[in-house]
Design an enzyme around this catalytic site. Structure first.
Site, PDB file in Angstrom:
ATOM      1  N   LYS A   1      42.600  47.073 -22.020  1.00  0.00           N
ATOM      2  CA  LYS A   1      41.635  47.973 -22.678  1.00  0.00           C
ATOM      3  C   LYS A   1      40.917  47.329 -23.868  1.00  0.00           C
ATOM      4  CE  LYS A   1      42.862  52.409 -20.995  1.00  0.00           C
ATOM      5  NZ  LYS A   1      44.188  52.247 -20.361  1.00  0.00           N
TER       6      LYS A   1
ATOM      7  N   GLU B   1      37.894  58.984 -27.043  1.00  0.00           N
ATOM      8  CA  GLU B   1      38.877  59.941 -26.552  1.00  0.00           C
ATOM      9  C   GLU B   1      40.088  59.142 -26.105  1.00  0.00           C
ATOM     10  OE1 GLU B   1      36.594  58.611 -24.547  1.00  0.00           O
ATOM     11  OE2 GLU B   1      38.023  57.855 -23.076  1.00  0.00           O
TER      12      GLU B   1
ATOM     13  N   SER C   1      47.981  45.082 -15.381  1.00  0.00           N
ATOM     14  CA  SER C   1      47.058  45.598 -16.400  1.00  0.00           C
ATOM     15  C   SER C   1      47.665  45.743 -17.793  1.00  0.00           C
ATOM     16  CB  SER C   1      46.478  46.939 -15.952  1.00  0.00           C
ATOM     17  OG  SER C   1      47.509  47.859 -15.644  1.00  0.00           O
TER      18      SER C   1
HETATM   19  C1  LIG Z   1      44.620  52.880 -19.300  1.00  0.00           C
HETATM   20  C2  LIG Z   1      45.399  51.992 -18.429  1.00  0.00           C
HETATM   21  C3  LIG Z   1      45.174  51.925 -17.036  1.00  0.00           C
HETATM   22  C4  LIG Z   1      44.199  52.816 -16.332  1.00  0.00           C
HETATM   23  O1  LIG Z   1      42.865  52.674 -16.675  1.00  0.00           O
HETATM   24  P1  LIG Z   1      41.822  51.933 -15.744  1.00  0.00           P
HETATM   25  O2  LIG Z   1      40.524  52.243 -16.359  1.00  0.00           O
HETATM   26  O3  LIG Z   1      41.962  52.501 -14.355  1.00  0.00           O
HETATM   27  O4  LIG Z   1      42.153  50.497 -15.752  1.00  0.00           O
HETATM   28  C5  LIG Z   1      45.898  51.015 -16.291  1.00  0.00           C
HETATM   29  N1  LIG Z   1      46.840  50.226 -16.861  1.00  0.00           N
HETATM   30  C6  LIG Z   1      47.096  50.269 -18.182  1.00  0.00           C
HETATM   31  C7  LIG Z   1      48.142  49.383 -18.733  1.00  0.00           C
HETATM   32  C8  LIG Z   1      46.395  51.147 -19.013  1.00  0.00           C
HETATM   33  O5  LIG Z   1      46.662  51.190 -20.329  1.00  0.00           O
END
Ligand SMILES: *Cc1c(COP(=O)(O)O)cnc(C)c1O
Length: 389
Positions: free
Chosen positions: A91, A113, A374
């Site tokens: 993010k 948000e 992610s």
């Molecule tokens: C917020 C988040 C997501 C989901 O958001 P996307 O916009 O779909 O990437 C996925 N993995 C992590 C670790 C997050 O913090």
């Protein structure tokens, strides 16, 4: 050809996308739409952002060959390590990009948000770095269940504004942020946390997250057979897919959160159970009742707990370019435990959904599979140590 899967000049991906906004937001959206590409493509901007991504975020993140995972699945498995980014997830790529953009637009006040608090923490971090005022809208239910991230945002100097309307969760926080923006059109930039919302946000956020696949391209000598990513709004997935969309030899797989199962009402698998409609100012697919009320989503992982999905994903599904599947809480939790023991990496519960899909694939020994990791699992310790059926 190059733009086959990208937004057109009217802000649409086929029938999805657009900017279904109240008239009072029109000037803000127009200003962004006019300037975002020019700014993002300027040398100044790219230099400044690249430097921050390198020295502050820690990019490029490694493409790690997971040896013990590869042995288990009898194929080559790589993990793109977004979990190693500063603040623990992808993010921050978007938050830093947008804060620099806000600076170029001479904005001084930032709003955002947040649901799980991950995006809120990334924005609060970027604001501290740039000396900007930061207001984060958050549902009161989320404030209770995501306390560590609330403390983080406060430490970073952000004001967390509790939202009491509706179901007191993410979609209500988003509505409040939009309202704030309408009331402060001149000095405020709204940092949306995923590839959702009105045009140009889905395209802009995708371009900031595209650094993930740009790096992967440099880190490999031949294309992978598959890239797998989890989907909340869809930003880490678009980031991991972006530079491979035109490479037909690479299978792209998005994994949604099934929650307790797509046949139950406790799910967040938007593409599996949703239908077309407008959510947060864009035409997309969303989970809604027969009379068009937005349904409350459910997933053990707060980052995937969103009733909509980015318009580009709705389009990519329709075109058949990306295949979408879903994974339950139980399957994701098992995958998180498995990776922790097998590789010494504790993944975020969101990312564990992508990992769990490996168990559902028909894997061949010649496969080279990249899983986009992610985020890291520190924030999920309470849920990770629970037993879920
Ligand atoms: C917020 C988040 C997501 C989901 O958001 P996307 O916009 O779909 O990437 C996925 N993995 C992590 C670790 C997050 O913090």
């Amino acid at each position: 050809m190059k733009n086959k899967y990208q937004v057109n000049n009217k802000g649409f991906y086929g029938e999805y996308g657009g900017a279904y906004i109240p008239e009072m937001l029109y000037p803000n959206i127009k200003e962004l739409e006019k300037s975002y590409k020019v700014i993002m493509e300027s040398n100044d901007f790219r230099k400044e952002l690249n430097k921050l991504l390198q020295d502050y975020v820690g990019r490029p993140t490694p493409l790690y060959y997971a040896n013990r995972l590869s042995k288990y699945y009898k194929a080559d498995i790589y993990l793109k390590r977004e979990d190693l980014c500063h603040t623990g997830a992808h993010k921050i790529n978007n938050a830093l990009g947008q804060i620099l953009l806000a600076k170029k637009l001479k904005k001084t006040r930032i709003i955002a948000e947040t649901g799980a608090g991950q995006h809120g923490v990334a924005v609060a971090t970027a604001c501290a770095l740039m000396g900007m005022t930061c207001f984060v809208y958050m549902g009161v239910i989320d404030i209770e269940r995501q306390e560590p991230n609330v403390s983080r945002m406060k430490l970073l100097g952000a004001k967390v504004i509790p939202v009491n309307s509706g179901s007191k969760t993410l979609k209500d926080a988003t509505n409040e942020a939009i309202r704030d923006w309408i009331n402060h059109p001149k000095d405020t930039h709204y940092i949306i946390g995923s590839v959702v919302g009105p045009h140009p946000y889905p395209d802009m956020v995708a371009k900031f997250q595209a650094i993930i696949s740009e790096e992967i391209k440099k880190q490999i000598t031949e294309n992978p057979t598959h890239i797998i990513a989890c989907i909340g709004g869809g930003s880490n997935a678009i980031g991991a897919f972006y530079h491979f969309l035109e490479d037909k030899d690479v299978k792209l797989i998005g994994v949604e959160a099934a929650g307790k199962g797509v046949n139950t009402t406790s799910t967040a698998a938007t593409l599996a159970v949703g239908s077309q409609g407008v959510l947060h100012a864009c035409m997309t697919k969303l989970m809604q009742t027969a009379d068009g009320q937005v349904m409350e989503p459910y997933s053990i992982s707060a980052g995937l707990d969103y009733p909509g999905i980015g318009p580009q994903h709705a389009f990519l599904q329709q075109k058949g370019r990306v295949k979408y599947y879903s994974v339950t809480d139980y399957e994701a939790l098992n995958a998180a435990h498995f990776l922790s023991r097998r590789e010494g990496i504790i993944p975020a519960l969101e990312s564990a959904h992508a990992l769990a899909y490996l168990n559902k694939m028909d894997i061949k020994p010649t496969d080279k599979i990249i899983v986009n990791l992610s985020g890291r699992g520190d924030k999920d310790l309470i849920n990770l140590t629970k037993t879920v059926q």
